[in-house]
Design an enzyme around this catalytic site. Structure first.
Site, PDB file in Angstrom:
ATOM      1  N   TYR A 141      67.139  -8.293  23.123  1.00 18.80           N
ATOM      2  CA  TYR A 141      66.529  -8.849  24.337  1.00 18.80           C
ATOM      3  C   TYR A 141      65.060  -8.450  24.426  1.00 18.80           C
ATOM      4  CZ  TYR A 141      65.683  -9.604  29.341  1.00 18.80           C
ATOM      5  OH  TYR A 141      65.162 -10.008  30.551  1.00 18.80           O
TER       6      TYR A 141
ATOM      7  N   SER B  51      59.866 -10.903  30.406  1.00 18.20           N
ATOM      8  CA  SER B  51      60.364  -9.678  31.036  1.00 18.20           C
ATOM      9  C   SER B  51      59.398  -8.548  30.751  1.00 18.20           C
ATOM     10  CB  SER B  51      61.747  -9.313  30.484  1.00 18.20           C
ATOM     11  OG  SER B  51      62.128  -8.020  30.893  1.00 18.20           O
TER      12      SER B  51
END
Length: 290
Positions: free
Chosen positions: A181, A164
């Site tokens: 995350y 990401s």
């Protein structure tokens, strides 16, 4: 001029006859990628996620695509790749059909949003386990199926990790902060670089894709918090959010002969938003939701 000649350019982006495995492939970015693999000529694409019903539904949709090569198919292999046992089950399920895999897309992942002072330990651990440790386990267990004769300049097999842009820059802060995350995606990018050097001599390339914000069912809540998709798009240098074709293009490139000499890279697919975020990202949730 010989310098102008390219070897078999028409097949440069073809995946004709390839076998692919996509974890987290029943929806979102994984499903976009699986569709791209099949439509680029792959012979078999194995779709895996925790829910058997979701895998079956995804395979029905993929197998109904109108422009597949004769005999091309998507095959459901449900498994929980967050556990070592689940990874073993996934490998065993794939080995029922083939003893060789050309492309592994390690796409399964999770996120968690909570403010810093109340971010739970178990949430941080869950995200790190699935987004980093499970990726490592999956690649390790599939390596015997991916391995190619070392050297010789042959076509390597491919591992593609879904990371990401949150692992390249700053992720979401504030009330829905994705601290675990973001950390996990930075970690898995660096894991990919290590494995690229480790596995290159075994005929395997390892690269990461770093999506920005792609609308999905999981991201609807964050879109609303950020003022809606239109507002989010306005903050992107390209004036839009991600589309399925954006993921399709980059994974086919990396998986095809066109990307055979790319190894250890992390490719952002976000229209340049990672470089223009700043405070716009606070609470906006602009990293991809898988």
């Amino acid at each position: 001029m010989t310098d102008a000649q390219l070897s078999d350019f028409p097949s440069l982006f073809s995946l004709k006859g390839k076998v692919a495995v996509v974890t987290g492939g029943s929806r979102g970015l994984g499903l976009h990628a699986a569709s791209a693999f099949l439509q680029a000529g792959a012979a078999t694409v194995f779709i895996s996620s925790r829910k058997a019903s979701a895998c079956d539904a995804a395979c029905r949709a993929l197998n109904a695509l109108p422009n597949l090569a004769p005999g091309a198919r998507a095959v459901a292999v449900p498994a929980d790749s967050s556990t070592q046992q689940g990874v073993w089950e996934l490998v065993a399920g794939v080995k029922k059909h083939t003893d060789t895999v050309d492309i592994l897309l390690a796409n399964a992942g999770a996120t968690w949003g909570a403010e810093f002072d109340k971010h739970p330990d178990q949430a941080f651990a869950k995200v790190m386990d699935l987004n980093v440790k499970a990726v490592f386990n999956t690649i390790r267990e599939f390596t015997p199926l991916l391995e190619r004769p070392s050297g010789q300049g042959g076509e390597p097999s491919r591992v593609i990790i879904t990371a990401s842009v949150a692992g390249l820059g700053i992720g979401t802060l504030g009330p829905q902060g994705t601290y675990g995350y973001s950390a996990s995606k930075a970690a898995v990018i660096h894991l990919g670089r290590n494995l690229a050097v480790e596995l290159g001599p075994r005929g395997i390339t390892v690269n990461s894709i770093c999506p920005g914000f792609f609308p999905s069912k999981m991201s609807n809540g964050l879109l609303e918090m950020a003022g809606g998709a239109e507002k989010m798009a306005e903050g992107n240098p390209m004036g839009r959010l991600g589309r399925p074709e954006d993921i399709a293009g980059v994974v086919v490139y990396l998986a095809s002969r066109a990307g055979s000499h790319v190894n250890g890279e992390a490719i952002a697919v976000d229209g340049g938003a990672v470089w223009s975020r700043g405070e716009l990202m606070r609470g906006a949730g602009a990293e991809a939701k898988l």
